[in-house]
Scaffold this motif. Structure first.
Motif, PDB file in Angstrom:
ATOM      1  N   ARG A  93     -58.479  13.728 -21.189  1.00  0.00           N
ATOM      2  CA  ARG A  93     -57.898  12.380 -21.260  1.00  0.00           C
ATOM      3  C   ARG A  93     -56.404  12.423 -20.989  1.00  0.00           C
ATOM      4  NH1 ARG A  93     -61.516  11.532 -25.913  1.00  0.00           N
ATOM      5  NH2 ARG A  93     -59.895  12.388 -27.236  1.00  0.00           N
ATOM      6  N   VAL A  94     -55.724  13.340 -21.654  1.00  0.00           N
ATOM      7  CA  VAL A  94     -54.275  13.451 -21.485  1.00  0.00           C
ATOM      8  C   VAL A  94     -53.937  13.713 -20.025  1.00  0.00           C
ATOM      9  CG1 VAL A  94     -52.244  14.828 -22.055  1.00  0.00           C
ATOM     10  CG2 VAL A  94     -53.852  14.207 -23.855  1.00  0.00           C
ATOM     11  N   ALA A  95     -54.580  14.710 -19.430  1.00  0.00           N
ATOM     12  CA  ALA A  95     -54.294  15.067 -18.039  1.00  0.00           C
ATOM     13  C   ALA A  95     -54.593  13.910 -17.096  1.00  0.00           C
ATOM     14  CB  ALA A  95     -55.093  16.303 -17.641  1.00  0.00           C
ATOM     15  N   THR A  96     -55.689  13.215 -17.333  1.00  0.00           N
ATOM     16  CA  THR A  96     -56.084  12.098 -16.468  1.00  0.00           C
ATOM     17  C   THR A  96     -55.095  10.946 -16.546  1.00  0.00           C
ATOM     18  OG1 THR A  96     -58.407  12.711 -16.688  1.00  0.00           O
ATOM     19  CG2 THR A  96     -57.946  10.473 -15.967  1.00  0.00           C
ATOM     20  N   VAL A  97     -54.702  10.583 -17.747  1.00  0.00           N
ATOM     21  CA  VAL A  97     -53.754   9.479 -17.905  1.00  0.00           C
ATOM     22  C   VAL A  97     -52.391   9.855 -17.322  1.00  0.00           C
ATOM     23  CG1 VAL A  97     -52.505   8.067 -19.591  1.00  0.00           C
ATOM     24  CG2 VAL A  97     -54.958   8.434 -19.842  1.00  0.00           C
ATOM     25  N   LEU A  98     -51.946  11.084 -17.568  1.00  0.00           N
ATOM     26  CA  LEU A  98     -50.661  11.503 -17.009  1.00  0.00           C
ATOM     27  C   LEU A  98     -50.702  11.514 -15.480  1.00  0.00           C
ATOM     28  CD1 LEU A  98     -49.632  14.397 -19.429  1.00  0.00           C
ATOM     29  CD2 LEU A  98     -48.660  12.091 -19.301  1.00  0.00           C
ATOM     30  N   ARG A  99     -51.829  11.885 -14.906  1.00  0.00           N
ATOM     31  CA  ARG A  99     -51.952  11.952 -13.445  1.00  0.00           C
ATOM     32  C   ARG A  99     -52.060  10.564 -12.814  1.00  0.00           C
ATOM     33  NH1 ARG A  99     -50.738  14.683  -8.917  1.00  0.00           N
ATOM     34  NH2 ARG A  99     -52.309  14.352  -7.328  1.00  0.00           N
ATOM     35  N   TYR A 100     -52.991   9.757 -13.294  1.00  0.00           N
ATOM     36  CA  TYR A 100     -53.296   8.504 -12.612  1.00  0.00           C
ATOM     37  C   TYR A 100     -52.516   7.299 -13.131  1.00  0.00           C
ATOM     38  CZ  TYR A 100     -56.905  11.218 -10.419  1.00  0.00           C
ATOM     39  OH  TYR A 100     -57.563  12.181  -9.699  1.00  0.00           O
ATOM     40  N   GLU A 101     -52.116   7.315 -14.386  1.00  0.00           N
ATOM     41  CA  GLU A 101     -51.349   6.182 -14.911  1.00  0.00           C
ATOM     42  C   GLU A 101     -49.850   6.434 -14.802  1.00  0.00           C
ATOM     43  OE1 GLU A 101     -50.565   2.478 -16.344  1.00  0.00           O
ATOM     44  OE2 GLU A 101     -52.490   3.257 -15.710  1.00  0.00           O
ATOM     45  N   GLU A 102     -49.427   7.647 -15.118  1.00  0.00           N
ATOM     46  CA  GLU A 102     -47.999   7.950 -15.107  1.00  0.00           C
ATOM     47  C   GLU A 102     -47.536   8.561 -13.782  1.00  0.00           C
ATOM     48  OE1 GLU A 102     -46.179   6.775 -17.452  1.00  0.00           O
ATOM     49  OE2 GLU A 102     -47.864   6.198 -18.704  1.00  0.00           O
TER      50      GLU A 102
END
Length: 151
Positions: free
Chosen positions: A101-110
C-alpha cells in the motif's frame, strides 16, 4: 496510517519538528519531499509500535488507505460506475499488505520514483519496484474477484 485524524495531525507536527531539528543532515542532492515522507513514515510507525507495546486500548491501524488518498480511478463515461470502481479500489487497497500500500500510494498518488520510494521506506529501489509490482498484481486479483475484471 493511524486512521485517526487528530493523531495523524499530531504525528505530522512531530515529524515536522524532527525534520526541522535534523535540517543540517538533509542531503540536498535528494528531494525534500522524499526526506519528509521518510521522517513522517518512521514517526507513524514508531507511534504504532509504542501503542502496541504499551497495550493501549486505542488501536492504531497500519492501514495506509485510511488517511492517504487512493489513486484516482480511470475515466469512465458513467459517473456512478466510476464512483463504484473508486470504492472497490479503495477496499482492495485496504486489503493488501502495508508495504505494498505504501509503495503504491507513493508511486501513483505522490509521483515518487522507485529510488525515492526506497529511500522513504528504507528499502532498496529494486524492493520498492517489487512492492509496486506485487501490489498491482494483488489489486488486479482482488478487483477481478469483486467483479471489476475484463468482460
Amino acid at each position: 496510517m493511524t486512521r485517526d485524524r487528530a493523531l495523524a495531525e499530531d504525528l505530522a507536527q512531530e515529524a515536522f519538528v524532527k525534520a526541522f531539528r535534523s535540517l543540517a543532515a538533509f542531503d540536498t542532492s535528494r528531494r525534500l519531499s522524499s526526506w519528509l515522507f521518510r521522517i513522517a513514515h518512521n514517526t507513524a510507525l514508531d507511534a504504532i509500535r509504542r501503542s502496541r507495546s504499551s497495550g493501549k486500548s486505542a488501536e492504531l491501524s497500519a492501514d495506509i488507505a485510511g488517511e492517504w488518498r487512493v489513486p484516482a480511478a480511470p475515466a469512465s463515461p458513467d459517473p456512478v460506475e466510476q464512483q463504484a470502481l473508486g470504492g472497490a479500489l479503495h477496499t482492495a487497497l485496504a486489503r493488501i499488505r502495508l508495504e505494498f500500500r505504501v509503495a503504491t500510494v507513493l508511486r501513483y498518488e505522490e509521483g515518487l520514483s522507485f529510488d525515492e520510494i526506497g529511500h522513504v521506506m528504507g528499502v532498496p529501489a529494486a524492493t520498492a519496484r517489487s512492492h509496486v509490482h506485487r501490489a498491482r498484481k494483488e489489486l488486479i486479483r482482488l478487483l477481478t474477484e469483486s467483479g471489476w475484471g475484463p468482460s
